[in-house]
Design a protein around this motif. Sequence first.
Motif, mmCIF file in Angstrom:
data_model
loop_
_atom_site.group_PDB
_atom_site.id
_atom_site.type_symbol
_atom_site.label_atom_id
_atom_site.label_comp_id
_atom_site.label_asym_id
_atom_site.label_seq_id
_atom_site.Cartn_x
_atom_site.Cartn_y
_atom_site.Cartn_z
ATOM 1 N N UNK A 134 0.840 -1.197 0.000
ATOM 2 C CA UNK A 134 0.000 0.000 0.000
ATOM 3 C C UNK A 134 0.879 1.253 0.000
ATOM 4 N N UNK A 135 0.495 2.241 -0.784
ATOM 5 C CA UNK A 135 1.245 3.492 -0.842
ATOM 6 C C UNK A 135 0.709 4.464 0.198
ATOM 7 N N UNK A 136 1.628 5.121 0.890
ATOM 8 C CA UNK A 136 1.260 6.198 1.810
ATOM 9 C C UNK A 136 1.820 7.475 1.226
ATOM 10 N N UNK A 137 0.935 8.265 0.644
ATOM 11 C CA UNK A 137 1.425 9.424 -0.084
ATOM 12 C C UNK A 137 2.158 8.957 -1.336
ATOM 13 N N UNK A 138 3.425 9.322 -1.445
ATOM 14 C CA UNK A 138 4.189 9.006 -2.649
ATOM 15 C C UNK A 138 5.082 7.779 -2.489
ATOM 16 N N UNK A 139 5.024 7.099 -1.339
ATOM 17 C CA UNK A 139 5.905 5.944 -1.178
ATOM 18 C C UNK A 139 5.237 4.831 -0.376
ATOM 19 N N UNK A 140 5.771 3.632 -0.524
ATOM 20 C CA UNK A 140 5.275 2.457 0.199
ATOM 21 C C UNK A 140 6.080 2.323 1.483
ATOM 22 N N UNK A 141 5.519 2.834 2.545
ATOM 23 C CA UNK A 141 6.241 2.970 3.801
ATOM 24 C C UNK A 141 6.613 1.623 4.408
ATOM 25 N N UNK A 142 5.786 0.600 4.199
ATOM 26 C CA UNK A 142 5.997 -0.698 4.847
ATOM 27 C C UNK A 142 6.549 -1.760 3.897
ATOM 28 N N UNK A 143 7.126 -1.328 2.801
ATOM 29 C CA UNK A 143 7.520 -2.268 1.745
ATOM 30 C C UNK A 143 8.561 -3.294 2.187
ATOM 31 N N UNK A 144 9.338 -2.989 3.224
ATOM 32 C CA UNK A 144 10.390 -3.916 3.652
ATOM 33 C C UNK A 144 9.909 -4.977 4.639
ATOM 34 N N UNK A 145 8.641 -4.919 5.020
ATOM 35 C CA UNK A 145 8.122 -5.899 5.977
ATOM 36 C C UNK A 145 7.434 -7.028 5.213
ATOM 37 N N UNK A 146 8.083 -8.149 5.151
ATOM 38 C CA UNK A 146 7.532 -9.308 4.447
ATOM 39 C C UNK A 146 7.789 -10.559 5.284
ATOM 40 N N UNK A 147 6.765 -11.018 5.970
ATOM 41 C CA UNK A 147 6.900 -12.148 6.888
ATOM 42 C C UNK A 147 6.883 -13.499 6.195
ATOM 43 N N UNK A 148 6.364 -13.524 4.975
ATOM 44 C CA UNK A 148 6.148 -14.818 4.337
ATOM 45 C C UNK A 148 4.876 -15.458 4.871
ATOM 46 N N UNK A 149 4.392 -16.481 4.173
ATOM 47 C CA UNK A 149 3.105 -17.088 4.503
ATOM 48 C C UNK A 149 3.102 -17.767 5.865
ATOM 49 N N UNK A 150 4.159 -18.499 6.187
ATOM 50 C CA UNK A 150 4.180 -19.282 7.428
ATOM 51 C C UNK A 150 4.136 -18.375 8.653
ATOM 52 N N UNK A 151 5.047 -17.393 8.719
ATOM 53 C CA UNK A 151 5.094 -16.511 9.878
ATOM 54 C C UNK A 151 3.850 -15.628 9.959
ATOM 55 N N UNK A 152 3.333 -15.191 8.809
ATOM 56 C CA UNK A 152 2.122 -14.359 8.825
ATOM 57 C C UNK A 152 0.950 -15.138 9.403
ATOM 58 N N UNK A 153 0.820 -16.410 9.038
ATOM 59 C CA UNK A 153 -0.278 -17.226 9.561
ATOM 60 C C UNK A 153 -0.141 -17.452 11.058
ATOM 61 N N UNK A 154 1.082 -17.729 11.517
ATOM 62 C CA UNK A 154 1.314 -17.924 12.953
ATOM 63 C C UNK A 154 0.926 -16.656 13.714
ATOM 64 N N UNK A 155 1.387 -15.519 13.214
ATOM 65 C CA UNK A 155 1.139 -14.249 13.880
ATOM 66 C C UNK A 155 -0.350 -13.903 13.868
ATOM 67 N N UNK A 156 -0.981 -14.059 12.748
ATOM 68 C CA UNK A 156 -2.418 -13.756 12.634
ATOM 69 C C UNK A 156 -3.230 -14.622 13.596
ATOM 70 N N UNK A 157 -2.921 -15.903 13.692
ATOM 71 C CA UNK A 157 -3.664 -16.790 14.585
ATOM 72 C C UNK A 157 -3.460 -16.422 16.048
ATOM 73 N N UNK A 158 -2.249 -16.009 16.418
ATOM 74 C CA UNK A 158 -2.010 -15.571 17.790
ATOM 75 C C UNK A 158 -2.829 -14.319 18.111
ATOM 76 N N UNK A 159 -2.898 -13.399 17.157
ATOM 77 C CA UNK A 159 -3.698 -12.192 17.365
ATOM 78 C C UNK A 159 -5.179 -12.536 17.538
ATOM 79 N N UNK A 160 -5.688 -13.413 16.693
ATOM 80 C CA UNK A 160 -7.099 -13.791 16.788
ATOM 81 C C UNK A 160 -7.411 -14.461 18.122
ATOM 82 N N UNK A 161 -6.450 -15.210 18.649
ATOM 83 C CA UNK A 161 -6.642 -15.881 19.941
ATOM 84 C C UNK A 161 -6.301 -14.975 21.118
ATOM 85 N N UNK A 162 -5.841 -13.749 20.824
ATOM 86 C CA UNK A 162 -5.389 -12.811 21.855
ATOM 87 C C UNK A 162 -4.302 -13.443 22.726
#
Length: 257
Positions: A134-162
């Motif tokens: 996603x672009x914020x203004x003229x640049x993609x501020x979060x472009x360097x954050x890429x967890x990959x599918x495995x870590x993103x799923x682990x993290x998302x599930x932990x958040x959903x379970x609080x």
Amino acid sequence: MVNIGTCKLCGQEKELIGKSHIIPRHFYHKTTQEIENHFNDVSQGDKVPRLFSADYKSRQAQSGLYVPDILCTDCENFLGRWDNYAQNFLLKEVNINPLGNNDYTIQQVNSFDYKQLKLFCMSVLWRSHISRDKAFGSFKFFSEVNLGTVWENILRNLLLKEDPSDEDTFSVAIFILTGIEAQSVIPPSPRRYHSVNSYRFRMGNYGFLIKVDRRKFSEGTRKFILKPNQPLKLYVQQYTKNNDYQYVLKGLNNYQN
């Protein structure tokens, strides 16, 4: 215009909100009085910090970092509870001690909510990952954050379970940078400490390091990670002694020219 789509957190087809905050706006302000004013919805005027992109482009951030169409209202409010706790705890309850003539110091806070503070940091990491295109203004501020599918799923599930998990899962160390020079916001970036993968975030005077690796941080770093039922240790450093300072100086020079 109503936008119906798949919420990135709950996975349901819902109306998506137009402004999902990634980093809350209250972390962006320069003094305790300004923070108090912002909590009371006082006009910001011109006293807002400047964002810097990886290629030194900059802009003012008047209302925090947000992107459209990633979360439904329920999930925005769900994550927002941890935003509120972190803002109130770090910005209103923690009194940053002056450094004096020292380049750095260690500050201890005897009581904090491990679950809420760690879930806040975990949620910022996750939101940054899903916002990397996603672009914020003229640049993609979060472009360097890429967890990959495995870590993103682990993290998302932990958040959903609080569930903040144990101290060595997505370990978080919080630091403070002092001085007016610290009033800038730079993109989160991947870091390796003793071969351990992590991401580094900056939010005004505050920042945090969060581990994305099965290996543990070194013992030196582990002294500062959030632990349940233990005091919070904050590493406080003069910003001009920090490596990020040269990065921001270059950006400011480009902006002025």
